[in-house]
Design a protein around this motif. Sequence first.
Motif, PDB file in Angstrom:
ATOM      1  N   TYR A  92      98.426  14.000  34.897  1.00  0.00           N
ATOM      2  CA  TYR A  92      99.016  14.069  36.231  1.00  0.00           C
ATOM      3  C   TYR A  92     100.345  13.338  36.213  1.00  0.00           C
ATOM      4  O   TYR A  92     100.645  12.548  35.321  1.00  0.00           O
ATOM      5  N   LYS A 123      88.280  19.662  33.626  1.00  0.00           N
ATOM      6  CA  LYS A 123      88.338  18.712  32.518  1.00  0.00           C
ATOM      7  C   LYS A 123      88.489  19.452  31.187  1.00  0.00           C
ATOM      8  O   LYS A 123      87.911  20.527  31.021  1.00  0.00           O
ATOM      9  N   ARG A 151     101.199  13.818  44.089  1.00  0.00           N
ATOM     10  CA  ARG A 151     100.595  13.916  42.759  1.00  0.00           C
ATOM     11  C   ARG A 151     100.573  15.369  42.307  1.00  0.00           C
ATOM     12  O   ARG A 151     100.126  16.264  43.015  1.00  0.00           O
ATOM     13  N   TRP A 164      99.320  17.952  39.134  1.00  0.00           N
ATOM     14  CA  TRP A 164      98.323  18.044  38.071  1.00  0.00           C
ATOM     15  C   TRP A 164      98.740  19.122  37.086  1.00  0.00           C
ATOM     16  O   TRP A 164      99.265  20.166  37.458  1.00  0.00           O
ATOM     17  N   SER A 203     100.902  10.644  33.172  1.00  0.00           N
ATOM     18  CA  SER A 203      99.761   9.738  33.031  1.00  0.00           C
ATOM     19  C   SER A 203      98.506  10.555  32.753  1.00  0.00           C
ATOM     20  O   SER A 203      98.435  11.749  33.058  1.00  0.00           O
ATOM     21  N   LYS A 204      97.525   9.877  32.180  1.00  0.00           N
ATOM     22  CA  LYS A 204      96.289  10.560  31.824  1.00  0.00           C
ATOM     23  C   LYS A 204      95.128   9.858  32.519  1.00  0.00           C
ATOM     24  O   LYS A 204      95.044   8.637  32.532  1.00  0.00           O
ATOM     25  N   THR A 205      94.207  10.643  33.085  1.00  0.00           N
ATOM     26  CA  THR A 205      93.031  10.065  33.727  1.00  0.00           C
ATOM     27  C   THR A 205      91.996   9.729  32.670  1.00  0.00           C
ATOM     28  O   THR A 205      92.141  10.091  31.497  1.00  0.00           O
TER      29      THR A 205
END
Length: 109
Positions: free
Chosen positions: A76, A108, A83, A85, A68-70
């Motif tokens: 992550y 980031k 979780r 990263w 998944s992407k924030t």
Amino acid sequence: MKNILAVTTAVFILFLFNSCNRKTNPETNSGRYVLDANNKPVAVKTVKAKKTKTVIPKVIVVNDAVASKTFDGKYYYDLEGRRYWRSKKDGKYYLYNKSMATDPDFKKP
């Protein structure tokens, strides 16, 4: 005659109330005894299974297509409630720890 009838009725009513007050519980040991060769009950020990500890890997390799992407672009992956990263350096996913907040590989993009 009236006294005998009154006493008998009173005894019957007392017996009825006394028998209704008794609570019967099933045996808590049912199923824990086995009959031996002499037909005598012998207690059987119950063995509880030991809980196995699950190994939590510190590093996993995951395809970025399933991760998944924030909103800020970091990848992550959630595995069994933990979780992981993605590191920019080697592309592996690491279990979160406090040092990731200052590590430039987890900043980031």
